[in-house]
Scaffold this motif. Sequence first.
Motif, short mmCIF file in Angstrom:
data_model
loop_
_atom_site.label_atom_id
_atom_site.label_comp_id
_atom_site.label_asym_id
_atom_site.label_seq_id
_atom_site.Cartn_x
_atom_site.Cartn_y
_atom_site.Cartn_z
N UNK A 284 0.69 -1.27 0.14
CA UNK A 284 -0.10 0.01 -0.04
C UNK A 284 0.76 1.37 -0.04
N UNK A 285 1.97 1.34 0.73
CA UNK A 285 2.78 2.59 0.66
C UNK A 285 3.21 3.04 -0.84
N UNK A 286 3.29 2.01 -1.89
CA UNK A 286 3.85 2.35 -3.37
C UNK A 286 2.64 3.02 -3.75
N UNK A 287 1.44 2.53 -3.73
CA UNK A 287 0.10 3.05 -4.31
C UNK A 287 -0.04 4.46 -3.67
N UNK A 288 0.33 4.61 -2.43
CA UNK A 288 0.18 5.86 -1.59
C UNK A 288 1.02 7.03 -2.44
N UNK A 289 2.40 6.40 -2.52
CA UNK A 289 3.11 7.39 -2.87
C UNK A 289 2.92 7.99 -4.36
N UNK A 290 2.50 7.03 -5.17
CA UNK A 290 2.46 7.34 -6.57
C UNK A 290 1.32 8.37 -6.68
N UNK A 291 -0.13 8.21 -6.07
CA UNK A 291 -1.02 8.91 -6.26
C UNK A 291 -0.95 10.16 -5.42
N UNK A 292 0.01 10.05 -4.40
CA UNK A 292 0.31 11.42 -3.64
C UNK A 292 0.93 12.42 -4.62
N UNK A 344 12.14 7.85 3.21
CA UNK A 344 13.20 7.70 2.33
C UNK A 344 14.41 7.12 3.03
N UNK A 345 14.89 6.21 2.53
CA UNK A 345 16.04 5.33 2.94
C UNK A 345 17.41 6.29 2.89
N UNK A 346 17.38 7.21 1.93
CA UNK A 346 18.42 8.06 1.67
C UNK A 346 18.17 9.56 2.47
N UNK A 347 17.11 9.64 3.14
CA UNK A 347 16.92 10.76 3.87
C UNK A 347 17.81 11.23 4.69
N UNK A 348 18.00 12.53 5.09
CA UNK A 348 18.93 13.12 6.18
C UNK A 348 18.09 13.99 6.98
N UNK A 349 16.86 13.97 7.07
CA UNK A 349 16.07 14.89 8.01
C UNK A 349 15.05 13.83 8.55
N UNK A 350 14.50 14.61 9.86
CA UNK A 350 13.25 14.03 10.35
C UNK A 350 13.82 12.63 11.23
N UNK A 351 12.41 11.63 11.47
CA UNK A 351 12.84 10.69 12.56
C UNK A 351 13.72 9.67 11.83
N UNK A 352 15.01 9.34 12.41
CA UNK A 352 15.85 8.41 11.35
C UNK A 352 15.38 6.81 11.65
N UNK A 353 14.23 6.70 12.57
CA UNK A 353 13.80 5.31 12.57
C UNK A 353 12.55 5.06 11.55
N UNK A 354 12.21 5.98 11.11
CA UNK A 354 11.12 6.04 10.04
C UNK A 354 11.70 5.81 8.63
N UNK A 355 13.12 6.02 8.59
CA UNK A 355 13.57 5.92 7.16
C UNK A 355 13.85 4.70 6.75
N UNK A 356 13.26 4.21 5.46
CA UNK A 356 13.29 2.80 5.11
C UNK A 356 12.16 1.99 5.66
N UNK A 357 11.07 2.60 6.46
CA UNK A 357 10.18 1.89 6.99
C UNK A 357 9.16 0.95 5.89
N UNK A 358 9.13 1.64 4.82
CA UNK A 358 8.48 0.85 3.76
C UNK A 358 9.14 0.50 2.62
N UNK A 359 8.73 -0.44 2.13
CA UNK A 359 9.29 -0.81 0.67
C UNK A 359 9.33 0.20 -0.32
N UNK A 360 10.43 0.69 -0.73
CA UNK A 360 10.32 1.77 -1.87
C UNK A 360 9.91 0.90 -3.40
N UNK A 361 9.64 2.10 -4.05
CA UNK A 361 9.29 1.59 -5.48
C UNK A 361 10.47 0.96 -6.20
#
Length: 519
Positions: A284-292, A344-361
């Motif tokens: 579901x995160x992939x569909x969410x990101x595309x439609x977002x 974003x697994x390459x992110x440099x801001x925000x909560x580091x625990x959430x980086x890569x939490x979902x399967x990327x496209x």
Amino acid sequence: MPCTTILVGKKASYDGSTLIARNDDSGAGSYTPKRFVKVRADQQPAVYKTALSHLRIELPSDPMGYTAMPNVIKGEGIWGACGINEANVAMTATETITSNERVLGLDPLVRWQDPEEDRLLHFPEEYLTDESGAADDSDCSKEDKPAPGGLGEEDFVILTLPYIHSAREGVERLGALLEKYGTYEMNGIAFSDTDEIWWMETIGGHHWIARRVPDDAYVAMPNQFGMDYFDIEDALGEGADYLCSKDLKEFIDRGHLDLSMGEDAFNPRDAFGSHDDADHVYNTPRAWYIERYLNPGSFVWEGEDADFRPDSDDIPWCLIPEKKITVEDIKYLLGSHFQGTPYDPYGSYGDSLMRGAYRSIGVNRTDFMACLQLRPYMDKAPGIEWIAFGSGVFNAFVPMYTDIDDTPSYLKDTPAEVSTDSLYWNNRLIAALTNAAYGKSLNHIERYRLKVQSEGRRLINIYDEKIAGAPSEQVVRQLCEKANQEIADMARRETAAVLDKVLYEASNIMKNAYARSDA
């Protein structure tokens, strides 16, 4: 296979084309070398033998040529993946989807069965199935008889694409094959021509549904049963926008599969699909990101009051976009890693625990990405296949005409071993090196993508004009092949240049780096 699909109707695309696109991803921990080929009509077999399920199927005698993206390493079948045939019909197969226990208990998948496990590796030729698909058991008892399996992703393109003259015909032919032979996996398949796109989903071993994508809409498909509305009456009647296996209504009634309440419309995702916890991380995160991305102002996508969140089960199967969709939009989305979000697994801001939490496209194990474009304004050579190998985060689309007799060596002759003479392997190397020095190398990838895709479009524009004035079909093919070679040569130069740059950046951050020189 784990993949992501995007479909764009002709009124939703930037130029009136139909666009069907997909990432082809290997399973976890594996990488499958791919190549871009043209299969001529005289290369299509008369009898097709499946590798994984041990079926033999007699094929029609009038195949057309078609492009394909087969596996390089032999052993598990052809896996043609996607292509455009000489009637300018496109197909991508498959998006692996999901099902549930109620469906699979009623119509089990048709798996290869053999009472002796070692026969999988040492399978006697006399036990192979005949052209009708029936097992040849003349030399074995009932207890010893091997049972052939159904069809799967390895087979669909070669069994279907050479014989269809419209997207609808694709659904009808593959549907008949599924009803006869069954399948051993859950599949989502797209067909397109210059006028229509059809999306088909398998249900259990032998059942299926298909829906015409609305002309003004796009579809976002992760690895999950997708359709959220289906008109059974139309499918079993006129078949204007919906098609299905002949006994679908009885199948639904027999298994009590319809979960709608009262007057609610029938939702096939609820009836045939899954709503597992794993879906909320993987799908579901992939569909969410595309439609977002394509409908940023249509809904609230984030926060406590969001209409849809990454773990929502009711993300729409299709939407009308807020603006027309380009090939570049599709490339960005299929290569995305949730940029601009906390995930974003390459992110440099925000909560580091959430980086890569979902399967990327766009993941590391993408084998290739392709967008099949059928342009209604081109009477000659309307088909363009946009191709990128390796992880979509670090590559560029290369456009190829499909009205050809052969493909350029740089995209065709992928060896099984690593080689810088192959676009596939170069893109794999670039991805691994850029990942190692992401901050230093990302600008090189951005410039590479802009250069390759801009130059590719420039060359297509030049050759489109020449093709429009070509006096014969033979000249059209010659021009298409000349254009493809010129584009491949350009891609080779630019790919070598960016490989040099990212190798330099990765070398500079090696653990054994030292600042002082010898002198």
